[in-house]
Design an enzyme around this catalytic site. Structure first.
Site, PDB file in Angstrom:
ATOM      1  CB  SER A 216      -0.955  -0.052   1.193  1.00 37.41           C
ATOM      2  OG  SER A 216      -2.006   0.846   1.020  1.00 37.41           O
TER       3      SER A 216
ATOM      4  CG  HIS B 258      -5.627  -2.751   0.676  1.00 37.77           C
ATOM      5  ND1 HIS B 258      -5.290  -2.129  -0.511  1.00 37.77           N
ATOM      6  CD2 HIS B 258      -4.899  -2.132   1.634  1.00 37.77           C
ATOM      7  CE1 HIS B 258      -4.403  -1.181  -0.266  1.00 37.77           C
ATOM      8  NE2 HIS B 258      -4.151  -1.171   1.022  1.00 37.77           N
TER       9      HIS B 258
ATOM     10  CG  ASP C 227      -6.374  -2.914  -3.495  1.00 35.09           C
ATOM     11  OD1 ASP C 227      -6.936  -2.113  -2.732  1.00 35.09           O
ATOM     12  OD2 ASP C 227      -5.266  -3.418  -3.264  1.00 35.09           O
TER      13      ASP C 227
END
Length: 531
Positions: free
Chosen positions: A243, A500, A470
């Site tokens: 991320s 995610h 996602d």
């Protein structure tokens, strides 16, 4: 309340710059509302003192995480009995003054199982920004145990996070009150209250952590990682960024391309988008995940607790429920009510992983019956609130790091003008994320960039993984990252899945590709697709 450590980890471990109304702005462009220069020093990337570069770390068994890290118990041993070890490393507060004031960064490691075949350290950043690596890595230790065959697994609290000079803003009671406020104002009075709430929150950050705020940005964190590489004794930085950790890794690769070892970027932040574009992308991403959740519910018929024979009908039922919560909140946990805003936060939290869809279904069903406890617990997991009412510093760190990075500052008028585009991008989350554009307005530090420079000519290959479902880091970000890293650097892998991130989905194809590169140096073919 935290429903479980795993749920908290799922939400935080890989949160890209989550643009919740309090959690502010991401990569930006613009510049109104700040005065103090950012701490992103123009010093040489290698500027540091010889004393710091030669420091030796004192490793010992890890204590229990403190409140800023999320609390809880000391981490359990790894499979086989290896004990997690923790230490502190000194870094310059300001790399422009490498012999000036230092701060301590908290580190954690699980030593490699096969010391004879050990490659080095594999450094993890789990995103946020604001996630504590000290708290998160042990929560996922078993998932990465294959990588520990040849690496010491290492993570850290980046500057401003957890035990690493953690940013302090509002106290627990102030945060409880702030999260109860309406984050999607509908009239002038609510707008005034919203803007004042933002101002008050920023004032507490400046009061409690003002001297450190100019220095918590991503560029300094990347320099910290290179100092960490040196102190850990590695010639190259082997890295697993998730991320926001992909943005941090890209900035590192830009500053130190010749020091990049084997690196993986999973759940990729798009480095070409400014703050508004990133927020719109997240609105679309969360809407896609919400569409998939409601369609799945409708397709299961009577097996789903929510009414509706189509995804659209399920969504209308949820929208009606949220409208009712705006008029009349329901009982939540203790003396806290479930408001429309907290319910929306809870829904967003559960969309980070398909594994938490059943909790979302249950929470919505219970809310219809008058109990908001589960949806409020889901919101707490994303907001960093523990069962005893204490908050970690993840959201304070999130806004401080984002605002140190991003130049963009939105006025009330600019925010309201942007709302139609957000509503179009996501009927469910658009309003919620659109008002979040004001998160950095009035921040006391000017942002460093419009968008981060992640070009890395001469770097070793970097495996870049995009997940088509996602919600927080939309799939298109992976292709953009590959292009920006430059020819011969970015290697794109696609995972057709939900949630995610990709590696933590436990998809065999993804894990085989990642493990093959990190453990054996086998670079998968760019364009590989895993289903």
């Amino acid at each position: 309340m935290r429903t479980s450590p795993a749920l908290r980890a799922a939400a935080l471990a890989a949160t890209a710059t989550v643009l919740l109304p309090l959690a502010g702005c991401s990569d930006g462009g613009g510049g109104e509302g700040s005065s103090t220069p950012s701490g992103a020093s123009t010093a040489s990337p290698t500027a540091t003192s010889r004393e710091l570069a030669s420091q030796e770390l004192d490793w010992s068994p890890c204590p229990a995480p403190n409140v800023a890290q999320g609390g809880g118990e000391s981490p359990s041993p790894l499979p086989g009995g290896t004990v997690w070890e923790c230490s502190f490393m000194d870094v310059p507060l300001d790399y422009g003054e490498p012999d000036g004031r230092t701060i301590e960064l908290a580190l954690i490691r699980g030593k490699a199982k096969d010391q004879n075949r050990r490659i080095g350290s594999l450094l993890f950043n789990f995103g946020g920004p604001g996630a504590s690596g000290i708290a998160t890595l042990p929560a996922f230790g078993a998932d990465y145990d294959r990588l520990r065959t040849r690496y010491d697994l290492v993570s850290f609290d980046p500057r401003g996070v957890g035990r690493s000079e953690g940013v302090r803003c509002a106290d627990d009671a102030q945060l409880d009150a702030l999260y109860q406020e309406d984050a999607t104002p509908d009239d002038a009075a609510e707008e005034k209250e919203f803007v004042q709430g933002q101002k008050d929150f920023i004032a507490t950050c400046k009061k409690n952590s003002g001297p450190e705020l100019p220095y918590v940005g991503t560029t300094n964190a990347a320099r910290d990682m290179d100092l960490m590489r040196t102190v850990l004794g590695d010639d190259k930085l082997h890295y697993f960024g998730i991320s926001y950790g992909t943005e941090l890794g890209g900035v590192y690769a830009n500053l130190f391309p010749d020091k990049v070892g084997r690196a993986v970027f999973d759940a990729v932040v798009d480095p070409t988008k400014n703050s508004e574009q990133s927020s719109l992308g997240q609105a679309e991403g969360f809407q896609l995940a919400f569409d998939n959740f409601t369609k799945d519910c409708a397709d299961r018929g009577d097996a789903c607790a929510l009414p509706g024979s189509t995804g659209e009908e399920v969504q209308k039922w949820i929208a009606d429920l949220l409208a009712q919560l705006e008029k009349e909140p329901i009982d939540g946990l203790g003396d806290r009510a479930l408001t429309q805003t907290l319910a929306t936060t809870g829904i967003a939290s559960a969309l980070y992983s398909k594994e938490t869809w059943p909790l979302l279904e249950q929470g919505l069903d219970e809310a219809e019956g008058g109990s908001g406890a589960l949806l409020l617990a889901l919101a707490d997991s994303l907001n960093g609130r523990s069962e005893d009412g204490r908050y970690d510093n993840s959201n304070a760190a999130n806004i401080a790091i984002n605002c140190a990075d991003s130049k963009q500052r939105f006025t009330l008028e600019q925010t309201k003008a942007a709302l139609p585009a957000f509503r179009k991008a996501s009927p469910m989350f658009g309003e919620y994320l659109g008002w979040g554009l004001m998160g950095c307005t009035g921040w006391p530090v000017a942002g460093a960039w419009e968008t981060p420079d992640v070009s890395a000519p001469g770097s070793a290959p970097i495996l870049v993984i995009g997940n088509t479902g996602d919600p927080a880091t939309p799939y298109a970000g992976a292709k953009a990252m590959v292009e920006q890293l430059g020819a011969g650097v970015g290697v794109e892998l696609t995972y057709k899945g939900e949630g995610h991130g990709a590696y933590n989905s436990k998809n065999t194809c993804v894990q085989r590709a990642v493990d093959g590169y990190l453990l054996n140096g086998t670079v998968p073919k760019s364009g590989t697709v895993c289903e």
